[in-house]
Design a protein around this motif. Structure first.
Motif, short mmCIF file in Angstrom:
data_model
loop_
_atom_site.label_atom_id
_atom_site.label_comp_id
_atom_site.label_asym_id
_atom_site.label_seq_id
_atom_site.Cartn_x
_atom_site.Cartn_y
_atom_site.Cartn_z
N GLY A 32 4.78 -12.15 13.54
CA GLY A 32 3.77 -12.56 12.57
C GLY A 32 2.66 -11.53 12.42
N ALA A 33 2.23 -10.95 13.53
CA ALA A 33 1.17 -9.94 13.47
C ALA A 33 1.65 -8.69 12.74
CB ALA A 33 0.71 -9.58 14.89
N VAL A 34 2.87 -8.27 13.00
CA VAL A 34 3.42 -7.10 12.32
C VAL A 34 3.55 -7.38 10.83
CG1 VAL A 34 5.49 -5.66 12.08
CG2 VAL A 34 4.58 -6.16 14.35
N ALA A 35 4.00 -8.56 10.47
CA ALA A 35 4.13 -8.93 9.05
C ALA A 35 2.77 -8.96 8.37
CB ALA A 35 4.83 -10.27 8.92
N ALA A 36 1.76 -9.47 9.06
CA ALA A 36 0.41 -9.51 8.49
C ALA A 36 -0.14 -8.11 8.26
CB ALA A 36 -0.52 -10.31 9.41
N VAL A 37 0.04 -7.22 9.22
CA VAL A 37 -0.43 -5.84 9.08
C VAL A 37 0.31 -5.16 7.93
CG1 VAL A 37 -0.49 -3.57 10.20
CG2 VAL A 37 -1.22 -5.60 11.45
N ALA A 38 1.61 -5.38 7.82
CA ALA A 38 2.39 -4.78 6.73
C ALA A 38 1.92 -5.33 5.39
CB ALA A 38 3.87 -5.05 6.93
N GLY A 39 1.65 -6.60 5.30
CA GLY A 39 1.17 -7.20 4.07
C GLY A 39 -0.19 -6.65 3.66
N ILE A 40 -1.08 -6.48 4.61
CA ILE A 40 -2.40 -5.92 4.33
C ILE A 40 -2.27 -4.47 3.88
CG2 ILE A 40 -4.58 -5.22 5.39
CD1 ILE A 40 -4.35 -7.80 7.10
N ALA A 41 -1.42 -3.70 4.55
CA ALA A 41 -1.22 -2.31 4.17
C ALA A 41 -0.66 -2.21 2.75
CB ALA A 41 -0.29 -1.62 5.15
N PHE A 42 0.27 -3.06 2.40
CA PHE A 42 0.84 -3.05 1.05
C PHE A 42 -0.21 -3.42 0.02
CE2 PHE A 42 3.09 -5.14 -2.47
CZ PHE A 42 3.86 -4.06 -2.90
N ALA A 43 -1.04 -4.43 0.33
CA ALA A 43 -2.09 -4.84 -0.61
C ALA A 43 -3.10 -3.71 -0.83
CB ALA A 43 -2.79 -6.09 -0.08
N VAL A 44 -3.48 -3.02 0.22
CA VAL A 44 -4.41 -1.89 0.10
C VAL A 44 -3.77 -0.77 -0.72
CG1 VAL A 44 -5.57 -0.06 1.40
CG2 VAL A 44 -5.70 -2.43 2.18
N TYR A 45 -2.49 -0.49 -0.48
CA TYR A 45 -1.79 0.54 -1.24
C TYR A 45 -1.76 0.18 -2.72
CZ TYR A 45 2.12 2.98 -3.34
OH TYR A 45 2.90 3.72 -4.20
N ARG A 46 -1.42 -1.07 -3.04
CA ARG A 46 -1.34 -1.48 -4.45
C ARG A 46 -2.73 -1.44 -5.10
NH1 ARG A 46 2.60 -1.53 -7.64
NH2 ARG A 46 1.89 -3.40 -8.64
N PHE A 47 -3.78 -1.69 -4.34
CA PHE A 47 -5.12 -1.67 -4.89
C PHE A 47 -5.57 -0.26 -5.22
CE2 PHE A 47 -9.75 -1.53 -4.38
CZ PHE A 47 -10.11 -2.47 -5.34
N ALA A 49 -3.49 2.57 -5.45
CA ALA A 49 -2.52 3.41 -6.15
C ALA A 49 -2.76 3.30 -7.65
CB ALA A 49 -1.09 2.96 -5.82
N PRO A 50 -2.74 4.44 -8.35
CA PRO A 50 -2.94 4.39 -9.80
C PRO A 50 -1.75 3.73 -10.49
CG PRO A 50 -2.42 6.62 -9.10
CD PRO A 50 -2.57 5.79 -7.86
N ASP A 55 -0.79 3.48 -18.35
CA ASP A 55 -1.05 4.61 -19.24
C ASP A 55 0.12 4.84 -20.18
OD1 ASP A 55 -3.46 4.96 -17.95
OD2 ASP A 55 -2.69 6.49 -16.58
N PHE A 56 1.32 4.72 -19.69
CA PHE A 56 2.51 4.92 -20.51
C PHE A 56 2.58 3.87 -21.61
CE2 PHE A 56 6.99 3.85 -21.34
CZ PHE A 56 7.40 5.06 -21.89
N GLU A 57 2.29 2.62 -21.29
CA GLU A 57 2.33 1.56 -22.29
C GLU A 57 1.27 1.77 -23.36
OE1 GLU A 57 1.97 -1.94 -19.94
OE2 GLU A 57 4.13 -2.09 -19.58
N GLU A 58 0.08 2.23 -22.98
CA GLU A 58 -0.97 2.50 -23.96
C GLU A 58 -0.55 3.61 -24.91
OE1 GLU A 58 -4.57 3.27 -21.88
OE2 GLU A 58 -4.77 1.21 -21.15
N ASP A 59 0.04 4.68 -24.37
CA ASP A 59 0.50 5.78 -25.21
C ASP A 59 1.61 5.31 -26.14
OD1 ASP A 59 -1.31 7.44 -24.00
OD2 ASP A 59 0.15 8.35 -22.63
N LEU A 60 2.50 4.51 -25.65
CA LEU A 60 3.60 3.99 -26.45
C LEU A 60 3.07 3.10 -27.57
CD1 LEU A 60 6.69 3.91 -26.71
CD2 LEU A 60 6.64 1.83 -25.33
#
Length: 72
Positions: A32-47, A49-50, A55-60
């Motif tokens: 559970g602790a490993v899953a929580a750390v992985a989830g937090i890391a993924f959330a930070v990455y998604r926040f 990451a550009p 941008d592609f949809e706006e140009d299209l």
């Protein structure tokens, strides 16, 4: 005398079962602790990451609108 031996054996068996439960509990807690750390890391990455797709949809959309404006 047999009663004492039976009581000791029952107590020993109960202690072993309790130890097995504690081991399972620790394993689940670690998973559970490993899953929580992985989830937090993924959330930070998604926040942070550009979003390149945005941008592609706006140009299209701009190209698509330009195409129909030229026809009129």
């Amino acid at each position: 005398m047999n009663i004492k031996i039976d009581e000791l054996l029952a107590a020993l068996k109960k202690k072993e079962e309790e130890q097995d439960k504690n081991t399972v509990l620790w394993v689940l807690a670690i998973i559970g602790a490993v899953a929580a750390v992985a989830g937090i890391a993924f959330a930070v990455y998604r926040f942070f990451a550009p979003d390149y797709l945005e941008d592609f949809e706006e140009d299209l959309d701009d190209d698509f609108d330009d195409y129909f404006e030229d026809e009129e």
